[in-house]
Structure formats: structure tokens, C-alpha cells
Scaffold this active site. Structure first.
Site, PDB file in Angstrom:
ATOM      1  N   GLY A  11       0.662  -1.072  -0.073  1.00 41.74           N
ATOM      2  CA  GLY A  11       0.002   0.098   0.018  1.00 41.74           C
ATOM      3  C   GLY A  11       0.787   1.348   0.051  1.00 41.74           C
ATOM      4  N   ASN A  13       1.691   3.085  -2.541  1.00 38.19           N
ATOM      5  CA  ASN A  13       0.967   4.269  -3.106  1.00 38.19           C
ATOM      6  C   ASN A  13      -0.393   4.747  -2.471  1.00 38.19           C
ATOM      7  OD1 ASN A  13       1.904   4.695  -6.172  1.00 38.19           O
ATOM      8  ND2 ASN A  13       2.141   2.364  -5.884  1.00 38.19           N
ATOM      9  N   ARG A  98      -6.409  -7.842  -8.036  1.00 38.07           N
ATOM     10  CA  ARG A  98      -7.390  -8.476  -8.681  1.00 38.07           C
ATOM     11  C   ARG A  98      -7.896  -7.924  -9.962  1.00 38.07           C
ATOM     12  NH1 ARG A  98      -9.651 -12.830  -6.957  1.00 38.07           N
ATOM     13  NH2 ARG A  98     -11.668 -12.441  -7.353  1.00 38.07           N
ATOM     14  N   ILE A  99      -8.645  -8.827 -10.848  1.00 43.21           N
ATOM     15  CA  ILE A  99      -9.138  -8.145 -12.272  1.00 43.21           C
ATOM     16  C   ILE A  99     -10.589  -8.090 -11.917  1.00 43.21           C
ATOM     17  CG2 ILE A  99      -9.646  -8.993 -14.696  1.00 43.21           C
ATOM     18  CD1 ILE A  99      -7.127 -10.576 -14.615  1.00 43.21           C
ATOM     19  N   HIS A 116       0.049   1.308 -12.650  1.00 43.40           N
ATOM     20  CA  HIS A 116       0.623   0.347 -13.518  1.00 43.40           C
ATOM     21  C   HIS A 116       2.123   0.335 -13.681  1.00 43.40           C
ATOM     22  CE1 HIS A 116       0.694  -3.746 -15.830  1.00 43.40           C
ATOM     23  NE2 HIS A 116       1.757  -2.765 -16.451  1.00 43.40           N
ATOM     24  N   THR A 148     -10.620   0.558 -17.733  1.00 44.56           N
ATOM     25  CA  THR A 148     -11.674   0.297 -18.525  1.00 44.56           C
ATOM     26  C   THR A 148     -11.932  -1.327 -18.495  1.00 44.56           C
ATOM     27  OG1 THR A 148     -10.038  -0.187 -20.393  1.00 44.56           O
ATOM     28  CG2 THR A 148     -11.327   2.003 -20.304  1.00 44.56           C
ATOM     29  N   LEU A 151      -8.101  -5.080 -19.322  1.00 47.49           N
ATOM     30  CA  LEU A 151      -6.893  -5.061 -18.545  1.00 47.49           C
ATOM     31  C   LEU A 151      -5.821  -4.335 -18.822  1.00 47.49           C
ATOM     32  CD1 LEU A 151      -5.932  -6.274 -15.758  1.00 47.49           C
ATOM     33  CD2 LEU A 151      -4.584  -8.082 -17.063  1.00 47.49           C
ATOM     34  N   GLU A 181       5.984   6.812  -8.920  1.00 54.35           N
ATOM     35  CA  GLU A 181       4.591   6.223  -8.570  1.00 54.35           C
ATOM     36  C   GLU A 181       4.145   7.204  -7.408  1.00 54.35           C
ATOM     37  OE1 GLU A 181       3.705   2.219  -8.123  1.00 54.35           O
ATOM     38  OE2 GLU A 181       5.334   1.700  -9.435  1.00 54.35           O
TER      39      GLU A 181
HETATM   40  C1  GRF Z   1       3.433  -1.137  -7.325  1.00 52.25           C
HETATM   41  O1  GRF Z   1       4.530  -1.394  -8.512  1.00 52.25           O
HETATM   42  C2  GRF Z   1       2.375  -0.602  -8.262  1.00 52.25           C
HETATM   43  O2  GRF Z   1       2.906   0.035  -9.581  1.00 52.25           O
HETATM   44  C3  GRF Z   1       1.451  -1.957  -8.422  1.00 52.25           C
HETATM   45  O3  GRF Z   1       1.653  -2.497  -7.138  1.00 52.25           O
HETATM   46  C4  GRF Z   1       2.814  -2.398  -6.755  1.00 52.25           C
HETATM   47  C5  GRF Z   1       2.900  -2.278  -5.208  1.00 52.25           C
HETATM   48  O4  GRF Z   1       2.295  -0.853  -5.119  1.00 52.25           O
HETATM   49  N1  GRF Z   1       0.304  -1.484  -8.857  1.00 52.25           N
HETATM   50  P1  GRF Z   1       1.982  -0.549  -3.496  1.00 52.25           P
HETATM   51  O5  GRF Z   1       3.218  -0.357  -2.732  1.00 52.25           O
HETATM   52  O6  GRF Z   1       1.224  -1.756  -2.790  1.00 52.25           O
HETATM   53  O7  GRF Z   1       1.191   0.556  -3.653  1.00 52.25           O
END
Ligand code: GRF
Length: 196
Positions: A11, A13, A98-99, A116, A148, A151, A181
Site C-alpha cells: 500500500g 501508493n 484483482r481483475i 501500473h 476500462t 486489463l 509512482e
Molecule cells: C507497485 O509496483 C504498483 O505499481 C503496483 O503494485 C506495486 C505495489 O504497489 N500497482 P503498493 O506499494 O502496494 O502501492
């Protein structure tokens, strides 16, 4: 307006977005707050940070649902706790592994965003950094995009580029990208909130 952030792991981000939202003028300026963090994994490290920050936490273990539709329906129920017609919730996927079904994506179209770890449209899917190294890429990066049904597709909102350096491994490259990011995701979320 409420922001709900979906995570599956560390987590970082999510934390970057929460930190940005805690800046003194952010709530007033964007009329928004991070209302909840939802994870499909009760062990997600990001939940510790979210709890410390006093955010609402929801854990929906996808293994306890019959199928993808049932999980997505339960997920939508939780998100709808924070959604109103006047102030549509903004759903932020941050390391959410998860998709999501087309039905779920359609329900939140235009207010569902993801990050991504590649320069889309290159390297959709998993193991993006190793694949970039294997391909001999000189640059790598990350992409924030609206989600969208297809994927790792959808309109691109922000991108960041980093150099691939001699001796890079997937881990050293991932760390360099992750730093970017944490810069572009809070900015992209703020941009989305600024648009009326
Ligand atoms: C990161 O590489 C992000 O781009 C991808 O999941 C990885 C871990 O992200 N979506 P986080 O540290 O859990 O936010």
C-alpha cells in the site's frame, strides 16, 4: 467527495495519496478526503498504516466468494457506503491485484483509476520490470490510467519515465519506478478531483 483506495499489499501508493490528502489545504482545495481503504487480503501491510491514520478499513477475502461476480458485488456494496449521487466516490486501485469484472468497471466508469508499473501500452500484465529488462529497454516507468474492462488499458492520465541502469535487477528497477509512482499518483488523483 469520498476517495476509497483498494489495496492488496504494502500500500505504498495508498500511503502516498493519504499523505498528500493530509496537507493542510488539500481537503478544502479538492473537497475530498480518503474515506476508506479496502483490501482483498487481511494481511495487507497497508492496512496497518491505514488503521494508524484512522481511516475506515474493510477486508473482503476474495477466496470466501463463490466467483468473481460475487466478490465484485460485495466490493461495490462496501464502496457504495461512501458514494452519493451528488458526490460520486472516486475509486483508486493501488497495488490491487484483482481483475475486476466488466460490470464493476462499468459501474464506476470515469471514477475508477489504477497505477501500473510500466509505460503502457507496453508491458501490460505482471512482472513488468523483468520483462522490460529482458527486452533490453533503456527506459521504464509507470502509468496512471482510467480503468476500462480491458486489463491495463484505458485513457492514460499520467506517466513517469526512469532510466534503466547497468546492473539493474527487477528489484532495483521496481524501487526506482515506485519512487515516481508516489509522485504521479497523488497528482493524478488531485487532477481528477479538480475536474468537475
Ligand atoms: C507497485 O509496483 C504498483 O505499481 C503496483 O503494485 C506495486 C505495489 O504497489 N500497482 P503498493 O506499494 O502496494 O502501492
Amino acid at each position: 467527495k469520498n476517495i476509497v483506495i483498494l489495496i492488496s499489499g504494502g500500500g505504498s501508493n495508498m500511503a502516498a495519496i493519504v499523505r498528500a490528502s493530509q496537507k493542510e489545504d488539500w481537503a478544502g482545495r479538492y473537497g475530498a478526503r480518503v474515506a476508506a481503504v479496502v483490501s482483498n487480503k487481511g494481511t495487507a501491510g497497508g492496512l496497518v498504516f491505514a488503521k494508524e491514520q484512522g481511516l475506515n478499513i474493510h477486508v473482503l477475502d476474495h477466496k470466501t466468494y463463490a466467483d468473481r461476480e460475487a466478490f465484485d458485488a460485495a466490493l461495490a456494496e462496501v464502496i457504495n457506503l461512501y458514494d452519493t449521487p451528488q458526490e460520486p466516490v472516486l475509486v483508486v486501485l493501488a497495488g490491487f491485484m484483482r481483475i475486476l469484472t466488466a460490470g464493476f468497471v462499468g459501474r464506476y466508469a470515469g471514477r475508477l483509476v489504477n497505477i501500473h508499473p510500466s509505460l503502457l501500452p507496453a508491458f501490460g500484465g505482471l512482472n513488468t520490470h523483468q520483462r522490460a529488462l529482458d527486452a533490453g529497454c533503456k527506459f521504464a516507468g509507470a502509468t496512471v490510467h482510467l480503468v476500462t474492462p480491458e486489463l491495463d488499458h484505458g485513457p492514460i492520465l499520467e506517466q513517469a519515465v526512469v532510466p534503466v541502469l547497468p546492473g539493474d535487477t527487477a528489484d532495483t528497477l521496481a524501487a526506482r519506478v515506485l519512487t515516481q509512482e508516489h509522485r504521479i499518483y497523488p497528482r493524478a488523483v488531485a487532477e481528477l478531483l479538480s475536474k468537475k
